[in-house]
Design an enzyme around this catalytic site. Structure first.
Site, PDB file in Angstrom:
ATOM      1  CB  CYS A 104      -8.736-102.168   1.637  1.00 46.44           C
ATOM      2  SG  CYS A 104      -7.348-102.093   2.821  1.00 46.44           S
ATOM      3  CE  LYS A 105      -1.922-105.422  -3.171  1.00 48.12           C
ATOM      4  NZ  LYS A 105      -1.134-104.474  -4.237  1.00 48.12           N
TER       5      LYS A 105
END
Length: 774
Positions: A692-693
């Site tokens: 994810c980020k």
């Protein structure tokens, strides 16, 4: 005199005891006016009792900074006889030109300054730091300062620092062990860490059962490979590259546009030219040598090879791009006019630059120049063949074997009719003519392909350089994650003969699961990630035998250039000997990267309702096709018995069919795509990545969900305990420790409003989330 330098110990071997020195320079003065230096520090250690150099090391090069911070540290291993009187000399250089054509050419550097200190100075310093003035060669001018920090590795808290030891084989083939901090999520926007993957970790779930063999499930978690420091205001790589290609096609550029495929073809042609011309020349000389020895067998063998290489040469260069580039080059010369010199091309003013598709037709040049050159090559080779046939006809028939008689003789070719004449004298003029014709073709082809590359370079400055640097940043992060995953999967499968067979016959699939949204800056991250993962198809792996079993000799080594990289993975001798013959012989092992993305947060809710999710749909569709193609290739080459056995009996083909249906189905937050892709990857012996980020919060939700699903499907976890096990994994264990390691707080960075937009199965238990800086 100088003693033979002894390398400083690797960061891994010296981390348990000893110390690490971290280096930083400030206010450096460049070697030229208004020049920002590319700094490199050379470290020399001198024993004052013996007064000679006993060890030497170098940092990495930090480009374009007056205040460089070096990630490469200097370690003193336990076996090194360092004393308080030991002197350390730091010499700072400005690297002017890193490009080298061969390994023997040294770096072009300029001396900036140096400083010397003793180990006792560092030990007595306040806060274990020394600030030293860098002095010029005459010792008069101060050219900046260097900050030396001491870190006692034995006193560091567990988890404060992970050591990544990377061996990079550069042009000088110097192996450098680099000790760096893992890049935490809160540091992802730091420039000096932009090439390092964010929060890269490996996680293994081991399941033990008295009645079954222990099972292992591995996953690599890493923050989205993206240029976080450069930001995403203009979008990510996919959008930036598309925009750049469109701009290059516009008439704003004073150049001829060639597509990336054309420039890649131009590089391929130049490589072929450089490889084949010397071969043809050498074979022609072998032909003359055989003629001098009156060896008809040698003459025939040399001629056969020469004809084959010449045919390969013709095939490599007889490309439409070469012809069109020659015409474009001719048209670009000053004073060029068409046959109708007084006419102006429609749609073009006299001062307007010509595009590739608007270059005037110059048939006279095309037919009488390029075709004539090729006719001369063909004619010259036919002359050589005809002469060899004539010499064979003159050769007395031995052993009652009839020699083939040519149906026609080129009278204008064969000038000597004396059967007793010297073969070499008759062949030499024809061979020389062939070499001259080949050389003429090479000159023209090189001009044409260089013209193509120069046009591409002209169109790419300066925006192209920025994009290339951004692409390198993203690729570096993706490559580090892939290398980590490959090594982990290799060691896990060393005793699996089916896996090793699959590895060298087909290769492995590397499946990246992404949870990024297609809204705001995360769409830029996803665009970066798409290009970075796609670029991994240029990477191959090769297994080698390590020199020793020392951990420093077991680190992967990356070699190659942008168009193709090879990661060499050394194995201990005993482990290497158990590998299949093909792998031990150095066969390139392929990896097939695929990316599937489904956003799950509140920003994805906005994108689903009011934004654009076409990027996510296109990524999933394209990578499904790659995965399906890999499965078909695997089915053709590897028997199903080589694949792992799972309790779930669903056929792989059915799983792929279900995944294909989900990919084209219009459904918001269709996380079943991720579940199916992960299941297929494990069934295919693949490498699993989750991102994810920052690989911290959403990634933790996904990894724990996958682990509980495996316990349920493969190890009879009762469905009544599924949620309890899921909450337990999220509240305790690896994932919450990862959060603590990144932000020094045991809370996931979610708030209640955000979680309302999450699929329920991805929500953490109460008390494990809150507003924190991530």
């Amino acid at each position: 005199g100088l003693a033979s330098p002894r390398p400083l110990a690797s960061s891994q071997s010296s981390c348990q005891t000893g110390s690490l020195e971290e280096l930083e320079c400030r206010d450096l003065i460049g070697s030229g006016r208004d020049r920002t230096p590319n700094a490199l520090v050379q470290v020399a250690v001198i024993d004052p009792r013996e007064q000679y150099l006993v060890s030497q090391a170098c940092t990495e090069i930090v480009e374009g900074s007056r205040d460089p911070l070096f990630l490469t540290g200097v370690t003193f291993p336990p076996e090194y006889p360092a004393s308080p009187e030991t002197l350390v000399k730091l010499t700072v250089y400005d690297v002017r030109d890193k490009a080298r054509d061969n390994v023997s050419k040294p770096l072009s550097v300029s001396f900036l300054g140096s400083a010397t200190f003793s180990v006792s100075d560092l030990l007595r310093s306040k806060d274990d730091q020394l600030t030293l003035n860098l002095r010029s060669s005459d010792g008069v001018l101060a050219v900046g300062t260097v900050l030396v920090s001491r870190v006692n590795m034995g006193e560091m808290e567990e988890g404060d620092m992970d050591h990544i030891t990377a061996d990079v084989q550069q042009a000088q083939k110097v192996r450098t062990c680099v000790c760096v901090c893992v890049c935490p999520s809160c540091s992802k926007a730091q420039r000096y860490l932009e090439f390092i993957p964010i929060n890269l970790h490996t996680q293994r779930m081991r399941v033990t059962c008295p009645r079954q063999t222990d099972a292992f499930y591995d996953v690599i978690t890493v923050g989205a490979p993206a240029a976080h420091f450069q930001g995403f205001k203009g979008g990510g790589l996919q959008r930036l590259l598309s925009r750049h290609e469109a701009e290059k096609k516009s008439t704003a550029y004073q150049c001829i546009y060639y597509s990336p495929e054309h420039t890649a073809k131009a590089q391929e042609v130049l490589h072929s030219v450089g490889h084949l011309q010397p071969l043809i020349s050498g074979l022609a000389d072998q032909l003359l040598q055989a003629a001098q020895q009156h060896s008809m067998a040698g003459l025939r063998e040399a001629l056969k090879t020469l004809a084959g290489k010449t045919e390969q040469f013709v095939h490599a260069l007889k490309d439409e791009l070469v012809k069109s580039a020659l015409l474009a080059l001719h048209a670009a010369q000053p004073g060029y006019v068409t046959k109708n010199q007084n006419q102006t091309l429609p749609g073009h003013s006299p001062g307007q630059p010509l595009r590739q598709d608007s270059i005037p037709c110059h048939k006279e040049y095309d037919e009488e120049e390029w075709d004539r050159v090729w006719a001369d090559v063909a004619k010259s080779l036919n002359c050589v063949i005809a002469m060899v046939d004539k010499l064979q006809e003159q050769e007395p028939i031995n052993n009652n074997q009839e020699q083939p008689i040519p149906k026609q003789v080129l009278a204008d070719v064969i000038t000597s009719h004396n059967p007793e004449g010297d073969w070499r004298e008759q062949l030499c003029p024809l061979v020389v003519r062939l070499k001259e014709c080949v050389a003429e073709v090479v000159v023209r082809a090189r001009r044409a392909m260089t013209f193509v590359l120069l046009q591409e370079a002209a169109c790419s400055i300066p925006q192209g350089l920025f994009l290339k640097q951004r692409r390198d940043v993203v690729f570096s992060q993706a490559l580090a994650a892939l290398a980590c995953g490959f090594v982990m999967r290799l060691y896990a499968g060393m005793e699996d003969k089916g896996f090793l067979r699959q590895l060298h016959l087909v290769g492995l699939v590397a499946q990246f699961e992404s949870l990024l949204s297609t809204y705001s800056e995360e769409i830029g991250m996803l665009e970066d990630m798409e290009v970075g993962i796609s670029d991994l198809h240029r990477v191959a792996f090769k297994i080698t035998q390590a020199k020793t079993d020392d951990p420093c000799d077991l680190q992967p080594v990356v070699i190659g250039r942008r168009d193709h990289y090879t990661v060499e993975v050394p194995l201990p001798r005993l482990a290497f000997q158990t590998l299949p013959h093909e792998i031990k012989e150095g066969k390139a092992l392929q990896v097939y990267p695929v990316l599937f993305n489904v956003g799950i947060n509140e920003q994805q809710t906005i994108a689903d309702r009011f934004g654009d999710i076409s990027l996510q749909e296109r990524i999933n569709q394209r990578n499904f096709e790659i995965l399906d193609s890999y499965y078909k290739s695997l089915s053709d080459k590897v028997p199903s018995e080589c694949l792992p056995c799972f309790q779930t009996q669903t056929d792989l083909k059915d799983l792929l069919g279900t995944l294909g249906q989900n990919v084209v189905t219009k459904k918001r937050k269709n996380v079943e795509i991720l579940w199916l892709a992960g299941t297929i990857c494990r069934r295919l012996n693949g490498i699993r990545f989750t991102s994810c980020k920052s690989a911290k919060d959403r990634t933790s939700m996904s990894v724990t969900l996958e682990q509980c699903a495996l316990l349920r499907d493969e190890h009879q976890l009762n469905k009544d305990y599924f949620i309890r096990a899921l909450d337990c994994m999220r509240r305790e264990g690896c994932r919450i420790e990862n959060v603590q390691k990144n932000i020094k707080c045991r809370k996931y960075a979610f708030n209640m409003l955000q979680l309302m937009a999450f699929p329920k199965i991805y929500r953490p238990p109460e008390g494990t989330y809150g507003k924190v800086d991530s």
